[in-house]
Motif scaffolding. Structure first.
Motif, PDB file in Angstrom:
ATOM      1  N   LEU A 126     132.665 -31.524 -37.339  1.00 38.00           N
ATOM      2  CA  LEU A 126     131.972 -32.323 -36.053  1.00 38.00           C
ATOM      3  C   LEU A 126     131.119 -31.530 -35.453  1.00 38.00           C
ATOM      4  O   LEU A 126     130.370 -32.053 -34.515  1.00 38.00           O
ATOM      5  N   ASP A 127     130.800 -30.197 -35.653  1.00 36.04           N
ATOM      6  CA  ASP A 127     130.179 -29.180 -34.935  1.00 36.04           C
ATOM      7  C   ASP A 127     128.616 -29.812 -34.700  1.00 36.04           C
ATOM      8  O   ASP A 127     127.891 -29.489 -33.743  1.00 36.04           O
ATOM      9  N   GLU A 128     127.920 -30.377 -35.873  1.00 36.61           N
ATOM     10  CA  GLU A 128     126.585 -30.575 -35.835  1.00 36.61           C
ATOM     11  C   GLU A 128     126.428 -31.968 -34.873  1.00 36.61           C
ATOM     12  O   GLU A 128     125.359 -32.162 -34.588  1.00 36.61           O
ATOM     13  N   ALA A 200     139.485 -20.620 -46.823  1.00 37.48           N
ATOM     14  CA  ALA A 200     139.656 -19.398 -46.028  1.00 37.48           C
ATOM     15  C   ALA A 200     138.318 -19.145 -45.423  1.00 37.48           C
ATOM     16  O   ALA A 200     137.423 -18.563 -45.927  1.00 37.48           O
ATOM     17  N   LYS A 201     138.179 -19.689 -44.206  1.00 40.39           N
ATOM     18  CA  LYS A 201     136.766 -19.635 -43.607  1.00 40.39           C
ATOM     19  C   LYS A 201     137.027 -18.736 -42.309  1.00 40.39           C
ATOM     20  O   LYS A 201     137.775 -18.992 -41.575  1.00 40.39           O
ATOM     21  N   TYR A 202     136.347 -17.765 -42.246  1.00 36.37           N
ATOM     22  CA  TYR A 202     136.582 -16.705 -41.378  1.00 36.37           C
ATOM     23  C   TYR A 202     135.316 -16.815 -40.037  1.00 36.37           C
ATOM     24  O   TYR A 202     134.283 -17.487 -40.284  1.00 36.37           O
ATOM     25  N   PHE A 210     122.471 -20.188 -39.170  1.00 29.15           N
ATOM     26  CA  PHE A 210     122.980 -21.475 -39.278  1.00 29.15           C
ATOM     27  C   PHE A 210     123.041 -22.357 -38.007  1.00 29.15           C
ATOM     28  O   PHE A 210     122.562 -23.646 -38.081  1.00 29.15           O
ATOM     29  N   ARG A 211     123.313 -21.704 -37.074  1.00 30.07           N
ATOM     30  CA  ARG A 211     123.403 -22.285 -35.891  1.00 30.07           C
ATOM     31  C   ARG A 211     122.031 -22.824 -35.447  1.00 30.07           C
ATOM     32  O   ARG A 211     121.740 -23.834 -34.670  1.00 30.07           O
ATOM     33  N   GLU A 212     121.034 -21.774 -35.670  1.00 31.39           N
ATOM     34  CA  GLU A 212     119.642 -22.455 -35.420  1.00 31.39           C
ATOM     35  C   GLU A 212     119.293 -23.768 -36.149  1.00 31.39           C
ATOM     36  O   GLU A 212     118.690 -24.491 -35.961  1.00 31.39           O
ATOM     37  N   VAL A 252     135.979 -19.800 -50.224  1.00 27.50           N
ATOM     38  CA  VAL A 252     135.928 -18.687 -49.319  1.00 27.50           C
ATOM     39  C   VAL A 252     134.869 -18.472 -48.547  1.00 27.50           C
ATOM     40  O   VAL A 252     133.819 -18.603 -49.533  1.00 27.50           O
ATOM     41  N   LYS A 253     134.531 -18.232 -47.365  1.00 29.26           N
ATOM     42  CA  LYS A 253     133.564 -18.078 -46.770  1.00 29.26           C
ATOM     43  C   LYS A 253     133.685 -17.145 -45.438  1.00 29.26           C
ATOM     44  O   LYS A 253     134.417 -17.391 -44.748  1.00 29.26           O
ATOM     45  N   PRO A 254     132.581 -16.264 -45.323  1.00 31.51           N
ATOM     46  CA  PRO A 254     131.388 -15.989 -46.019  1.00 31.51           C
ATOM     47  C   PRO A 254     131.859 -15.539 -47.382  1.00 31.51           C
ATOM     48  O   PRO A 254     133.094 -15.134 -47.367  1.00 31.51           O
ATOM     49  N   SER A 317     124.628 -21.534 -52.146  1.00 32.85           N
ATOM     50  CA  SER A 317     123.716 -20.335 -51.860  1.00 32.85           C
ATOM     51  C   SER A 317     122.271 -20.994 -51.396  1.00 32.85           C
ATOM     52  O   SER A 317     121.825 -21.732 -52.336  1.00 32.85           O
ATOM     53  N   TYR A 318     121.769 -20.480 -50.348  1.00 34.96           N
ATOM     54  CA  TYR A 318     120.141 -21.079 -50.062  1.00 34.96           C
ATOM     55  C   TYR A 318     119.419 -20.398 -51.282  1.00 34.96           C
ATOM     56  O   TYR A 318     118.301 -20.905 -51.298  1.00 34.96           O
ATOM     57  N   PHE A 319     119.856 -19.513 -52.009  1.00 35.35           N
ATOM     58  CA  PHE A 319     118.966 -18.960 -53.018  1.00 35.35           C
ATOM     59  C   PHE A 319     119.015 -19.748 -54.328  1.00 35.35           C
ATOM     60  O   PHE A 319     118.648 -19.355 -55.490  1.00 35.35           O
TER      61      PHE A 319
END
Ligand code: PBG
Length: 333
Positions: A126-128, A200-202, A210-212, A252-254, A317-319
């Motif tokens: 929901l954060d967005e 596993a999200k830290y 990402f927040r921007e 797993v993230k990051p 990945s953004y790459f």
């Protein structure tokens, strides 16, 4: 015999002598099909909007999204993960469950444009969409209310499944989210819609850019629901819980700061394990390369190889597009 003792008989360097030998003995190989490109889609814009902290990444318009999907399909990558940037927000994140909300609209566009070539995936969080920026809804005391958030996730899952998402990326870190969403999908006639559990999200500084990217409204942090970076065991436990609750894929993230957690997950999980090379990991490479401090292309290939070697079978990945092109040229780390 030298003064230092006998010369070595065992010479690991033999396997490193020539490019042909190195290629033959490589244990990890990258392939475009294992890459997933995250994409941001912003409501109400007609041109893509650059994201300052992520040079090369934009908030797409629906139109520029179509072009990017065609490039992704041509690059042969495995899929895309869509994030919505709505023009208005409220306390419960209504835009997330509105069939005309930007993420659901973008999903229909993506499925129509490239649904055969790419696995179209959607962020389920929901954060967005919330005006307070948290991943769930808040209780009267302002705390993130786990079980009330689950009801919103179930509704969001149905909206995303109806829009055609193939894999729902549950990134909110509420307890029980995978089980609740699986039951809701099955009860509503969506047994074929899959779940990618961000198991596993830290709580990470590396989500900063990402927040921007999603114009986040968050004040404070997410430490009451995302895992403390100090803990390896909690990551392993979250992975097992999500598998039990019915996750089709766990993540797993990051990635780079959590390769031990990734290796644990890869050893223990009966379902595929993916990793997310997040916005801050991208931004660090871009910034250092822009300063001439590291070789960009090598850093891209080395980080992705390291993430794969640690146990990820696919990487967000953004790459992704650039890496796919490098891989096609035969480049390796
Ligand atoms: C939550 C979500 C986040 C990211 C992916 N899904 C942000 C957060 O948890 O704060 C971060 C991805 C990135 O940094 O690239 N919707």
């Amino acid at each position: 015999m030298s003064d230092a003792g006998p010369l070595p008989r065992i010479r690991p360097r033999r396997l490193r002598e020539t490019p042909a030998m190195r290629r033959l003995v490589a244990e990890t190989r990258l392939h475009p099909a294992e890459l997933v490109l995250p994409l941001f889609v912003r409501e109400g814009v007609s041109e893509p909007v650059p994201i300052g902290s992520m040079p090369g990444v934009v908030q797409h318009s629906l139109d520029s999204l179509r072009g990017e999907l065609r490039r992704a399909a041509e690059a042969g990558i495995g899929g895309v993960m869509l994030f919505g940037v709505p023009s208005s927000k409220d306390a419960v994140g209504s835009g997330a469950t509105d069939p005309d909300g930007i993420l659901n609209v973008a999903t229909r566009v993506a499925v129509a444009e490239a649904g055969d070539a790419l696995v179209v995936q959607t962020d389920l969080c929901l954060d967005e969409f919330t005006d307070h920026g948290h991943c769930g809804v808040l209780d009267a005391a302002g705390r993130v209310d786990n079980d009330a958030s689950l009801a919103r996730y179930a509704a969001m899952a149905l909206a995303q499944a109806e829009a055609g998402s193939a894999l729902l990326g549950l990134s909110g870190m509420m307890d029980g989210q995978t089980g609740v969403v699986r039951s809701a999908l099955d009860a509503a006639g969506h047994p074929r819609t899959g779940i990618l559990a961000y198991a596993a999200k830290y709580a990470s500084a590396f989500y900063g850019p990402f927040r921007e990217a999603v114009a986040s409204s968050l004040v404070g942090d997410r430490r009451s629901y995302q895992i403390d970076p100090a803990n390896r065991r909690q990551g392993a436990r979250e992975v097992l819980l999500d598998v039990e609750e019915g996750a089709d894929v766990v993540m797993v993230k990051p990635a780079m700061s959590y390769l031990d957690v990734l290796a644990d997950a890869a050893a223990a999980s009966p379902v595929p394990v993916w990793a997310y090379q997040v916005s801050g990991e991208y931004a660090m490479i871009q910034a250092a390369a822009a300063n001439g401090w590291i070789d960009r292309e090598r850093a891209i290939l080395e980080t992705l190889t390291g993430i794969r070697r640690a146990g990820a079978s696919a990487v967000l990945s953004y790459f992704a597009l650039e890496a796919a092109a490098l891989i096609r040229e035969g480049r390796t780390a």
